[in-house]
Write a protein that holds these residues in place. Structure first.
Motif, mmCIF file in Angstrom:
data_model
loop_
_atom_site.group_PDB
_atom_site.id
_atom_site.type_symbol
_atom_site.label_atom_id
_atom_site.label_comp_id
_atom_site.label_asym_id
_atom_site.label_seq_id
_atom_site.Cartn_x
_atom_site.Cartn_y
_atom_site.Cartn_z
ATOM 1 N N GLN A 1 0.853 -1.184 0.000
ATOM 2 C CA GLN A 1 0.000 0.000 0.000
ATOM 3 C C GLN A 1 0.889 1.234 0.000
ATOM 4 O OE1 GLN A 1 -3.271 0.035 -0.117
ATOM 5 N NE2 GLN A 1 -3.773 -2.112 0.304
ATOM 6 N N PRO A 2 0.964 1.966 -1.120
ATOM 7 C CA PRO A 2 1.783 3.180 -1.113
ATOM 8 C C PRO A 2 1.195 4.166 -0.112
ATOM 9 C CG PRO A 2 1.028 2.632 -3.330
ATOM 10 C CD PRO A 2 0.276 1.759 -2.404
ATOM 11 N N LYS A 3 2.047 4.705 0.762
ATOM 12 C CA LYS A 3 1.523 5.536 1.845
ATOM 13 C C LYS A 3 1.634 7.021 1.553
ATOM 14 C CE LYS A 3 2.137 2.116 5.462
ATOM 15 N NZ LYS A 3 2.990 1.176 4.710
ATOM 16 N N THR A 4 2.718 7.422 0.920
ATOM 17 C CA THR A 4 2.902 8.857 0.685
ATOM 18 C C THR A 4 2.587 9.189 -0.765
ATOM 19 O OG1 THR A 4 5.192 8.533 0.059
ATOM 20 C CG2 THR A 4 4.759 8.937 2.390
ATOM 21 N N GLY A 5 2.463 10.475 -1.029
ATOM 22 C CA GLY A 5 2.204 10.927 -2.386
ATOM 23 C C GLY A 5 3.316 10.504 -3.329
ATOM 24 N N LEU B 1 5.526 7.216 -7.717
ATOM 25 C CA LEU B 1 6.545 6.296 -8.226
ATOM 26 C C LEU B 1 5.930 4.941 -8.582
ATOM 27 C CD1 LEU B 1 9.593 5.997 -8.784
ATOM 28 C CD2 LEU B 1 9.838 5.048 -6.487
ATOM 29 N N ASP B 2 4.958 4.504 -7.759
ATOM 30 C CA ASP B 2 4.389 3.173 -7.949
ATOM 31 C C ASP B 2 3.704 3.035 -9.305
ATOM 32 O OD1 ASP B 2 4.082 0.578 -6.743
ATOM 33 O OD2 ASP B 2 1.924 0.993 -6.693
ATOM 34 N N ILE C 1 9.422 0.002 -5.270
ATOM 35 C CA ILE C 1 9.215 -0.188 -3.828
ATOM 36 C C ILE C 1 8.270 -1.370 -3.618
ATOM 37 C CG2 ILE C 1 8.501 0.920 -1.669
ATOM 38 C CD1 ILE C 1 9.148 3.602 -2.922
ATOM 39 N N ARG C 2 7.286 -1.491 -4.519
ATOM 40 C CA ARG C 2 6.372 -2.643 -4.464
ATOM 41 C C ARG C 2 7.162 -3.944 -4.611
ATOM 42 N NH1 ARG C 2 0.990 -3.320 -5.110
ATOM 43 N NH2 ARG C 2 0.713 -1.146 -5.667
ATOM 44 N N LEU C 3 8.108 -3.942 -5.559
ATOM 45 C CA LEU C 3 8.928 -5.139 -5.785
ATOM 46 C C LEU C 3 9.701 -5.498 -4.514
ATOM 47 C CD1 LEU C 3 10.150 -7.229 -7.873
ATOM 48 C CD2 LEU C 3 12.003 -5.592 -8.144
ATOM 49 N N ALA C 4 10.335 -4.484 -3.921
ATOM 50 C CA ALA C 4 11.124 -4.727 -2.707
ATOM 51 C C ALA C 4 10.213 -5.204 -1.579
ATOM 52 C CB ALA C 4 11.854 -3.449 -2.298
#
Lengths: 431, 291
Positions: A8-12, A17-18, A24-27
């Motif tokens: 779940q991307p938390k910041t703008g 980026l997502d 970051i999702r991959l990591a």
């Protein structure tokens, strides 16, 4: 990776980026939410340890390459320059030299773990094959690295090993000349080995990424060999596996540091502190310890070409293993007979390693002379290697295929979590 | 000599193959010469995880090297400044840059080295400075062999790491010369030493089941009682000289040993604490999960 992404991307910025590069999702999916079986034991920590080893070798290696001179005239002295004049050069070099041994200790444990728990069986064949390729690349990289200090063992070890390719009919001589870059092991050989020694670790890193990718598609095997069936069977990678791997890595580093700081030359050979001299052959040419079992197999066969083929076949066995094993049960925990043969196999490998470091005609039991069988006394390391070699190949070619069909196995648990785990949670167990 | 001198033919493919063949065949039915005798295990100050070089011993060892060994053996990887490095024989805390150490400068100045006159390009002689390498006793290998009955005195820079047994082995060689047993033919200019690796089968006319241990060495017994006068008053026995020069050679081969042991202790303490913390974290994280 395996299963639905829970990131779940938390910041703008993360959301921005997502939708452009979901790195970051991959990591997150790889190293945080990835479900691991909850019953993994410490033998499963060696994957992480191996990643650490590769990282240490690449970092120390890049620094060494800044100070090393790949030239037959200067290589030996440039290594001594690193040891004497480069700031902490002794530390970097001893880490790199002993790091290779640590890498192989870890990879052998990792491989035996795979053998024991049936980690090569469907659906993990590709994962296993990628591991075999990494191991082959490691052998090539380690061998070429040992050449670089251009000591006596470097030089004469290279002569012996490259000459093995000369055993092949017709093409053999052309291959050796091509490997040498001339008609003898010399400066061109050293230069190309340095170039390849720098290249191959990055190839290894690439195959490691494929290896981890394949792992995350099929999921980890576990000591029961039963696939996880529900969330009750798994825990998220972070924090559960990360903290356990972290602890195991730290303990492994204690072993590593013991060698680096207190016995940095114990795993090497004294002759490699003598500058290479083509005119003087060392009394005993022995490879590094991690090649000794294969060296023993090579010498166990009286014919050179057959010996070379046997040596390559001994590694080839690992590639064929997923299709040699006929058993329906994955883990040896439930295969008592197979377990016995497995431990004999481990013993055979250790015996081969021991024989590889000894003179073939030296007696195993000192002072006992019996009779000459074939070319040597049966009480000799060459005959001991032959017995162990025979078992080595029989294990893959006969024991594993036949045993899977005939042995009586123990009952396999339904799921990972349903039988009593060795460390049950206190009070009410979680779902 | 255990190391066989091969002809230039080793360069050829044929010899390489023959070498591999010999390895594969495992030496065939050759009689096995006995292994050399085991060197005595000496208690060195630099052994063990906390061991470090004994500076007084290194100074005595340098004197043995300077007055005896240096006549034939080079030490080409060492510079005079190394003698004043931390952990070295002449380190003085007042001179953190060993090039400034006056004692090292005076040791260097005892030698004359070749240089090029930058004005004329002529080869000239000048006194050595701290930055110079230790000069070699011979101009080249041929000259070294010519002066030593065909044997080549090895460079001693890393000798203590280049021999199985290290300083124990060097001490054993230096103190191990014996009269050859009856039945052993030793060529003039060669000396029997039971610790030196070799194969005495062809030189032995006695009982074939009892071939003597060891081999013949080209080095004349170099040390004897009282040969070197130690400035610190230590009794100059053969055994003392051998121990001191072996320690000095170990320092020359592994000059960062003190530093390595010190850092090792810190790294070990750090890793043990880290492992303890990680284990505690592991127990805490997994506390409520069955596994």
């Amino acid at each position: 990776m395996s299963g639905h992404s829970t990131y779940q991307p938390k910041t703008g910025f993360e959301r921005w980026l997502d939708s452009r590069l979901p790195i970051i999702r991959l990591a997150h999916d790889t190293a945080v939410s990835y479900p691991t079986p909850r019953n993994l034991n410490y033998w499963w920590t060696f994957g992480g340890i191996l990643t650490l080893c590769l990282g240490v070798q690449i970092i120390t290696g890049i620094i060494l390459a800044m100070h090393y001179t790949a030239s037959a005239d200067h290589a030996f002295n440039s290594v001594e320059h690193i040891m004497r004049d480069v700031n902490y050069g002794w530390l970097i070099r001893y880490m790199h030299a002993n790091g290779a041994s640590m890498f192989f200790i870890a990879v052998y444990i990792h491989m035996f773990r795979g053998l024991y728990y049936g980690s090569y069986k469907a659906p993990r064949e590709v994962l296993w094959l990628l591991g075999c390729i990494i191991y082959l690349l490691m052998m090539a990289t380690g061998f070429m690295g040992y050449v670089l200090p251009w000591g006596q063992m470097s030089f004469h070890g290279t002569v012996v090993i490259t000459n093995l390719f000369g055993a092949f009919p017709i093409v053999g001589e052309a291959i050796t000349t091509w490997l040498w870059g001339g008609f003898a092991v010399d400066n061109p050989t050293l230069n190309r080995f340095f170039s390849l020694h720098y290249l191959l670790p990055f190839v290894i890193a690439g195959v490691v990424i494929l290896h981890i990718w394949a792992l995350h598609v099929v999921g980890q095997n576990n000591p029961t060999g039963v696939e996880p069936k529900s969330k009750a069977d798994t825990v998220p990678f972070t924090p559960y596996a990360t903290v356990k791997d972290g602890f195991a890595m730290s303990v492994f580093l204690i072993l590593f540091a013991t060698f680096v700081f207190y016995m940095p030359n114990a795993l090497g050979h004294a002759d490699n502190y003598i500058p290479a001299n083509p005119l003087v052959t060392p009394a005993h040419i022995v490879p590094e310890w991690y090649y000794l079992p294969f060296y023993a197999i090579l010498r166990a066969v009286p014919d050179k070409l057959m010996g070379v083929l046997a040596m390559f076949a001994s590694i080839g066995c690992f590639f064929a293993l997923p299709w040699l094993d006929t058993s329906k049960v994955r883990s040896l925990r439930y295969r008592p007979t197979a377990k016995l043969y497995f431990w004999i196999f481990v013993l055979a490998c250790l015996v081969l390693g021991y024989c590889g470091g000894r003179l073939p005609d030296d007696p195993v039991i000192p002072g006992l002379k019996t009779f000459i069988l074939g070319d040597s006394d049966p009480n000799s390391f060459v005959w001991l290697s032959r017995i162990a070699t025979a078992y080595y190949f029989a294990y893959f070619a006969v024991i594993i295929p036949v045993l899977g069909l005939v042995e009586k196995t123990l009952p396999v648990p339904e799921t990972i979590a349903s039988p009593a785990l060795s460390h049950p949670a206190p009070a009410k167990t979680e779902a | 000599m255990t190391l066989k001198l091969l002809s230039k033919a080793v360069f050829s493919k044929a010899m390489g193959l023959a070498l591999t063949g010999a390895l594969l065949a495992g030496g065939g039915a050759m009689a096995q010469a006995p292994h050399p005798e085991e060197p005595e295990n000496i208690q060195w100050s630099f052994e063990g995880p906390l061991g470090k070089f004994d500076q007084a011993q290194l100074q005595r060892g340098y004197k043995v090297y300077r007055e005896v060994c240096a006549a034939c053996h080079s030490m080409s990887l060492l510079s005079f400044r190394n003698l004043g490095d931390k952990g070295g024989p002449f380190y003085a805390p007042r001179y953190p840059n060993s090039n400034d150490n006056p004692y090292v400068k005076s040791l260097a100045a005892e030698y004359e080295v070749d240089d090029i006159d930058s004005e004329t390009g002529d080869v000239i002689k000048r006194p050595a400075i701290s930055a110079d390498r230790l000069p070699s006793p011979f101009k080249n290998e041929a000259a070294a062999r010519a002066s030593n009955g065909g044997s080549l005195p090895p460079d001693m820079s890393v000798l203590a790491k280049a021999r199985e047994g290290g300083p124990d082995y060097i001490h054993a060689i230096l103190t191990g010369y014996r009269d050859p047993p009856a039945g052993l033919k030793v060529d003039p200019g060669k000396f029997y030493n039971p610790y030196f690796p070799g194969d005495l089968t062809s030189a032995w006319s006695g009982d074939p089941a009892h071939i003597p241990h060891g081999g013949v060495i080209g080095m004349i017994p170099p040390l004897r009682d009282g040969l070197v006068t130690f400035d610190d008053g230590t009794k100059s026995t053969l055994d003392q000289q051998a121990k001191d020069v072996s320690a000095f050679l170990m320092w020359a081969a592994e000059p960062k040993l003190n530093e390595r042991h010190q850092m090792g202790a810190a790294v070990m303490i750090y890793l043990l604490l880290l492992s303890g913390l990680l284990y505690a974290s592991y127990r805490k994280v997994w506390k409520n999960e069955s596994h």
